[in-house]
Design a protein around this motif. Structure first.
Motif: not given
Lengths: 453, 406
Positions: B118, B120-122, B125-127, B130, B136
């Motif tokens: 999947e 990942p968050r990085s 580019l999720i605001t 961290r 995932n």
């Protein structure tokens, strides 16, 4: 009579790269310093997110404290790196001019570099730039070539300083926030979240909290406005697109957006420069990250084919002044190291030399000892990593190729990881392209109950 | 010393294991399989819920039991767990490392079966900050099923692909009901009655048309900011499970000499599952991102046929004759390259996905003539597959797949 949790000749407040370097230097001078850090582990503040460059000081303000500390720090890093097993990716840097206005500034920058003692800086033309960096956008007009700018590992270096300080009799207390203090004319009593500490002298290296800690001794002459820098890290195949560090022609405010390889074999684009009030929290935001990616692609068109590995943001302790805020209060036995901005990783060892000199002159009691070297595990991609040299430890983090043995080692020893972030910085586990999809459960299980402070 | 074999399979999930088993059935037994985890079985190993194996084994298994069955079936093969591949080189040379340090392998045929993961968050580019607690499904499953713990108590599930329901089952196994499923599109991604199942079966609200704006929390997640179309609002939670948006695990392929297709983001293949370097074959989710374990199992079996044919010199040695071109809202089509006379692959099987929800006519055009055509109504997350009956294409100069939106 109050009971103290510690009584030390000198207490350093702040376990960032600057605090760790001062800790090392004073420990090697036989002062058995105590370093107190508010967070669960060292390197949790400004030192957590920097661009990991070793600067020559070629464009630093002439005659500044910053320049002299950077150059002294640069020299000492090169002198000790092999003994501490620290990496150096000798990439050189290119200050790239993207338009005529920037291009016109280059000759003055060469002169300034030479005045700063960095004599190998030279201007190069479009063709040579193209030859050096074939993946660079053809829009580049020319550049300054700065052979001495290098890439280092931002966390192993200060970790090695901390270890060497410990080996020389220093002590580190984590999760220990200084909340106040009193000077009785001969010594300090610092109030902390873990109890009172007696100190013969205090070094304020509190980074983004520097002005708040300074207020314990005097009304702070400087105010910290944390300057946030967001970064995008591209996956390893992208590292092949660049050789040198790409620096922009700087503005008054910031060194601007850099693109470079990392010691870990990635490619990094950043930082931004965004002032904020919050000292503890550095958020990333979607639009800015997208603009950083666009900026990266503008400089290196082929970057468009590569995927993002990690995103992060750091806070650098900017003040209203351009230069570092370094002061010695002889009467009240207090040394201030404030406003150490993005150049701190380079300057830390130089700042430590300066503190040691000041300390010796003001308070005495320093002596020379034979250094005890405490090499740290290598995390840099250009030298052999344990997965290549060691038999027996299977790989736990597949993206960054971190072995079980490396994780075990980071959970032991004189300064074991204090939290998951500290474990990541010590080993790089969970920091690769899958960001823990495969290994986070395993890493958390391995570290359960063992993240000491 | 380099270890030689006829076939080297890289990846011990459903595709790799089924390939190993099928090769053996075809009489190819000099086969080595490398798996980097400590246990074989791939993703199903940590899908503790049921729903595996009906088509391949005629009964329903849980993920771990399905993985065991796959391993049992491949038992006669030299299965080597804890071996991490480092580098793919020409001439079938593969460098790896494991409990005994670096080891080199060389095979007449190398089957890449690295799977998918999947996003990942990085990479999304999720605001936000961290903190710990953003993960995932794959990581969550390993926490719950392999380590018997759940790192979150009140999470929000982002995305509504099929895997989101695996997340719900995983959380239910840990006794946890997520606060909501958040889906940015106006409808859920998995086939209806997915949202009905989520609401009634799991008691979890499904927020469609809702964007995740921001993650909040210093050390651990304390909330998220979402937009349901009325502006930002905060929602307290202690975890964010990012599901789906699978992509092929090409970490080793991308830096190698093997060509990657920008559409599938996996290796470009010919109709024999061969990569641009003919010694290398690719199969399973590495080809294009996620499909079911059963689909990967079938692809593993299919690639084994081709590998066996290659070992018997029954595959063409020249470069493929024609590259398939695309027109219209198509994300990808594979195989990306074909041969004019392709006896082994008649009928020719194509798989594709659209790049947006679309109704229209999908056609295959050879040298200007439509040789196959069908009306479709497709969504980006659903596979389209079709066979070209015997392609009489001795003269074929150009082949294109075209989708005309209605």
């Amino acid at each position: 009579m109050r009971e103290f949790i510690a009584d030390s000749k000198v207490v350093i407040i702040g376990g960032g790269v600057v605090g760790c370097a001062i800790f090392r230097r004073l420990a090697m001078a036989g002062l058995a310093p105590l370093l107190v850090e508010a967070a669960a582990d060292i390197l949790d503040g400004a030192s957590k997110g920097n661009s990991a460059l070793l600067h020559t000081g070629f464009d630093a303000p002439e005659g500044s404290v910053e320049l002299s500390c950077m150059q002294a720090g640069y020299r000492e890093y090169l002198a000790i790196k092999d003994r501490l097993n620290l990496p150096l990716v000798e990439s050189g840097a290119l200050v790239v001019a993207w338009d005529e206005e920037q291009h016109a500034k280059l000759p003055a920058m060469v002169e300034k570099a030479h005045r700063n003692g960095v004599r190998d800086v030279a201007q190069i033309g479009r063709d040579e730039l193209r030859r050096r960096e074939p993946s660079l956008s053809p829009r580049a007009l020319g550049a300054l070539y700065v052979p001495g700018e290098h890439i280092i590992d931002p966390w192993s270096a200060p970790l090695a300083y901390a270890h060497q300080g410990l080996a020389h009799g220093g002590r580190i207390l984590r999760r220990c926030r200084v909340t106040g203090g009193d000077f009785d004319g001969t010594r300090w009593v610092l109030e902390t979240t873990r109890g009172p500490i007696a100190a013969g002298a205090v070094v304020n290296a509190a980074g983004n909290y520097g002005d708040l800690v300074e207020a314990i001794n005097r009304p702070s002459p400087f105010t910290i406005t944390p300057r946030k820098g967001q970064f995008v890290v591209f996956d390893k195949p992208a590292a092949g697109l660049l050789h040198a560090i790409l620096l922009p022609v700087p503005t008054e405010r910031t060194k601007g957006i850099v693109a470079c390889r990392t010691a870990f074999g990635n490619l990094l684009v950043g930082p931004t420069a965004e002032d904020q009030q919050d000292r503890g929290r550095a958020e990333v935001d979607h639009a800015t990250l997208e603009s950083l990616i666009a900026k990266g692609i503008e400089m290196i068109p082929d970057l468009a084919r590569h995927s993002v590995n990690a995103i992060y943001a750091g806070l650098r302790p900017a003040t209203q002044f351009k230069d570092y805020q370094i002061a010695l209060d002889r009467e009240r036995r207090w040394i201030t190291i404030g406003g150490i901005r993005s150049t701190g990783l380079t300057a830390a060892l130089g700042i430590a030399q300066m503190v040691a000199r000041d300390f010796a002159e003001a308070f005495g009691g320093l002596r020379d000892a034979e250094p005890i070297w405490t090499p740290v595990p290598n995390l840099a991609e250009d030298r052999a990593r344990p997965y290549l040299t060691e038999a027996g430890g299977d790989v736990v983090c597949h993206c960054e190729l971190v072995t079980r043995r490396e994780i075990e080692a980071a959970l032991q020893g004189p300064l074991p990881a204090g939290d998951l972030g500290g474990l990541k910085r010590r080993t790089r586990c969970m920091m690769g392209r899958c960001q823990g999809f495969y290994c986070s459960a395993e890493v958390v299980a391995l570290s359960e109950g063992r993240l000491a402070s | 010393m380099t270890q030689q074999s006829d076939v080297l399979i890289l990846g011990g999930g459903p595709a790799g294991l089924s390939c190993a088993r099928a090769l053996r059935a075809l009489g190819v037994d000099n086969v080595v399989l490398l798996e980097r985890e400590r246990a074989l079985g791939g993703i199903p190993r940590h899908c503790g819920h049921h729903g595996f194996g009906l088509r391949e084994f005629g009964r329903v298994y849980s993920g771990p039991d399905y993985a065991k069955r796959l391993i049992d079936e491949a038992a006669a093969i030299d299965l080597r767990p804890r071996m991490t591949v480092l580098k793919l080189e020409p001439a079938g040379v593969v460098r790896a490392t494991g409990p005994n340090g670096p080891e080199d392998f060389q095979a007449k045929a190398v089957v890449l079966a690295f799977g998918a993961r999947e996003t990942p968050r990085s990479a999304r580019l999720i605001t936000g900050s961290r903190p710990f607690g953003v993960m995932n499904t794959g990581a969550l499953q390993q926490f719950v099923y392999l380590h018997g713990r759940c790192p979150v108590q009140r999470p929000v599930v982002i995305g509504s692909e099929l895997v989101a329901f695996s997340t719900l089952l995983t959380l239910r196994h840990a006794g946890i009901k997520p606060l909501a499923i958040v889906e940015e599109n106006a409808r859920i991604t998995t086939r209806e009655p997915g949202s009905w199942i989520a609401r009634i079966g799991f008691g979890v609200p499904v927020l469609t048309g809702t964007r995740l704006l921001r993650i909040i929390g210093r050390e651990t997640v304390t909330g998220i900011e979402i937009d349901r179309g009325f502006g930002p609002e905060e929602m307290e939670c202690d975890g964010v499970i990012l599901t789906g948006k699978f992509r092929p695990e090409t970490a080793l392929v991308a830096p190698s000499h093997i060509e990657i297709d920008p559409g599938t983001r996996g290796p470009a293949i010919d109709a024999y599952f061969r990569c641009s370097d003919h010694r290398y074959f690719a199969t399973g989710n590495l080809l294009r991102g996620i499909e079911t374990a059963g689909q990967c199992w079938r692809e593993g079996r299919a690639v084994a046929q081709m590998v066996a044919a290659g070992l018997e010199n029954r595959l063409p040695l020249r470069e493929p004759d024609v590259r398939v071109t695309l027109r219209g809202p198509l994300a990808y089509v594979y195989p990306q390259r074909i041969y004019r006379d392709a006896p082994t692959t008649n009928p020719l099987l194509f798989k594709a996905r659209v790049s947006r929800a679309v109704r229209g006519r999908l056609s295959v055009i050879v040298d200007g003539s439509v040789v196959w055509s069908r009306r479709i109504s497709a969504l980006p997350e659903r596979r389209i597959a079709w066979c070209l009956p015997s392609l009489d294409a001795k003269a074929c100069q150009q082949i294109s797949v075209e989708l005309d939106a209605a």
